[in-house]
Design a protein around this motif. Structure first.
Motif, PDB file in Angstrom:
ATOM      1  N   ARG A 131      31.236  -6.972 -19.737  1.00 17.49           N
ATOM      2  CA  ARG A 131      30.402  -7.253 -18.571  1.00 17.49           C
ATOM      3  C   ARG A 131      31.077  -8.283 -17.659  1.00 17.49           C
ATOM      4  NH1 ARG A 131      25.063  -5.738 -18.418  1.00 17.49           N
ATOM      5  NH2 ARG A 131      24.276  -4.669 -20.257  1.00 17.49           N
ATOM      6  N   THR A 137      28.358  -3.130 -12.066  1.00 19.69           N
ATOM      7  CA  THR A 137      27.063  -3.655 -12.497  1.00 19.69           C
ATOM      8  C   THR A 137      26.445  -2.632 -13.431  1.00 19.69           C
ATOM      9  OG1 THR A 137      26.734  -4.883 -10.444  1.00 19.69           O
ATOM     10  CG2 THR A 137      24.781  -4.412 -11.763  1.00 19.69           C
ATOM     11  N   ARG A 173      30.206  -3.310  -8.403  1.00 23.11           N
ATOM     12  CA  ARG A 173      29.641  -4.651  -8.463  1.00 23.11           C
ATOM     13  C   ARG A 173      29.232  -5.173  -7.102  1.00 23.11           C
ATOM     14  NH1 ARG A 173      29.544  -8.761 -12.024  1.00 23.11           N
ATOM     15  NH2 ARG A 173      30.764  -7.604 -13.550  1.00 23.11           N
ATOM     16  N   THR A 177      21.302  -5.683  -3.768  1.00 20.74           N
ATOM     17  CA  THR A 177      20.198  -5.277  -4.638  1.00 20.74           C
ATOM     18  C   THR A 177      19.522  -4.016  -4.121  1.00 20.74           C
ATOM     19  OG1 THR A 177      19.835  -7.590  -5.236  1.00 20.74           O
ATOM     20  CG2 THR A 177      18.059  -6.048  -5.722  1.00 20.74           C
ATOM     21  N   ASP A 204      21.352  -9.074 -10.797  1.00 20.37           N
ATOM     22  CA  ASP A 204      22.349  -8.720 -11.801  1.00 20.37           C
ATOM     23  C   ASP A 204      22.121  -7.355 -12.426  1.00 20.37           C
ATOM     24  OD1 ASP A 204      20.067  -9.284 -13.172  1.00 20.37           O
ATOM     25  OD2 ASP A 204      20.978 -10.661 -14.616  1.00 20.37           O
TER      26      ASP A 204
END
Length: 420
Positions: A131, A137, A173, A177, A204
């Motif tokens: 990770r 992500t 990544r 959002t 995240d």
């Protein structure tokens, strides 16, 4: 090993320990290899029983091979001696206990390796190292019992929830959002056949809320309130197609129009017609009917309902409770389209002004995404959190445009909106 397994027993502790450690290593390696290969081919975790069986089988195969080899060269080992039987049982037990360890190691290794190699879909938890160094992500969906149903849609099957449960999906990544949410929803619809998705994500990729629904099927969801669909024996025109407005006529004892409806389906002499409930009560099973097709008329309400069923947005009604955070808020502050408002004890106000202040008892009709409507319902309840907003502006409009609208809102504008 210096001695064969047939000659080893606990009377020789050192040789027995070396043999058992060898069996442990072999069982773990076989189970780990099987788990990695299974994950690579099927993209899912290998069943635990399979790896246990493989671990036991490889040890049993070795024991049988060495015993038969001793017999073949004439050593005639005491295979059924209590000491040999006990050692063999312990060897098989050790293999059964350690095989799940190999399964876990192999599966975790496979998940991490496939993630770093660019796989877009996994079912398994990534290690912290992967990770940290990965350029993606990872979004892991919750367990099946934590996947909720969407109130305004048909529920998905338990099998579909089990398929979604604990699946890890990988995304670039650098996505915001909102972009991450949009891509996740699109992939769930395309790859899993889910009709509707309501999900809340952290920055995240942690899933805070997840609900799914299936697309409505059949005639029921397409019928307007107060209407029904009924099949009758009729003689439809050859050119009649689904969606035509038709009249049902009875021939005997004299021609008489019975009802008017919408043609929904034709199968030989059986015709399915959608019509009002009161008209359906006049139809009987004993009689046949003739259908007359009427000129086409636009049905904006039906077209809107059809488009809305295929869109991500849905409709809902919310009652503003006294003392809730939604009480006193304006229409412009609500994070969804307000189609109409029915004040308590008043008449419906369609397309209300953005400056309209919501009061206790108002019934608000909303059009928006399920997640936005869910937050508004929570804000409309007494003692709920803050009112969800869209920043005070409608999608695609700037704050300056909205300010101009507020300054030019006049009573005659409101009157025209109510008459539309």
């Amino acid at each position: 090993m210096a001695a064969t397994a047939a000659d080893v027993g606990f009377a020789r502790p050192r040789q027995a320990a070396v043999t058992l450690v060898t069996f442990v290593v072999v069982a773990v390696l076989v189970a780990a290899t099987a788990a990695l290969a299974y994950r690579w081919y099927f993209r899912t975790e290998i069943p635990e029983g399979v790896t246990s069986l493989l671990g036991i089988s490889v040890v049993a195969l070795y024991l049988n091979t060495t015993s038969l080899g001793s017999v073949a060269v004439g050593d005639n080992p005491a295979l059924l001696a209590p000491e040999s039987v006990f050692f063999n049982l312990v060897s098989l037990g050790v293999a059964a206990v350690m095989a799940p360890v190999g399964r876990y190691v192999g599966d975790r290794l496979a998940v991490d390796v496939f993630a770093l190699s660019g796989a877009k879909q996994l079912e398994g938890e990534l290690s912290g190292v992967v990770r940290a160094v990965g350029r993606f992500t990872a979004v892991t969906l919750p367990a099946a019992d934590a996947i909720a149903d969407m109130d305004t849609y048909d529920p998905v099957s338990p099998e579909k929830k089990a398929e979604l449960a604990e699946t890890t999906l990988l995304f670039p990544r650098k996505l915001s959002t909102e972009e991450l949410r949009d891509r996740l929803v699109a992939r769930l619809k395309e790859e899993y056949g889910v009709g509707y998705v309501d999900i809340d994500l952290d920055a995240d990729g942690t899933v805070e809320y997840f609900a799914v629904g299936s697309r409505a099927a059949g005639l029921g969801p397409t019928l307007a309130p107060g209407s029904v669909a009924i099949a009758v024996a009729a003689d439809p025109p050859n050119t009649a197609t689904v969606g035509d407005t038709v009249q049902l006529w009875r021939d005997e004892p004299e021609p008489k129009r019975v009802a008017t409806g919408e043609l929904r389906g034709v199968a030989d002499d059986a015709v399915t017609v959608a019509l009002d409930e009161s008209d359906a009560e006049r139809l009987t099973d004993e009689e046949g009917y003739r259908l007359v097709t009427l000129p086409a008329e636009p049905h904006a309400d039906r077209e809107f309902a059809s488009l809305l069923r295929n869109a991500d947005e849905t409709m809902a009604s919310v009652t503003v409770e006294a003392g809730s955070d939604l009480e006193g808020s304006t229409v412009g502050e609500v994070g969804a389209v307000v189609a109409a408002i029915r004040p308590e004890g008043g008449s419906v106000q369609p397309i209300p002004r953005r400056a309209y202040a919501l009061g206790a008892g108002d019934l608000v009709y909303l059009v928006g995404r399920p997640d936005a409507i869910r937050r508004i319902e929570a804000a409309a309840a007494a003692g709920a959190g803050a009112v969800p907003t869209d920043g005070g502006t409608e999608p695609g409009r700037s704050a300056d445009e909205e300010t101009d609208d507020e300054e030019t809102d006049r009573p005659d504008d409101a009157d025209r909106a109510q008459r539309s």
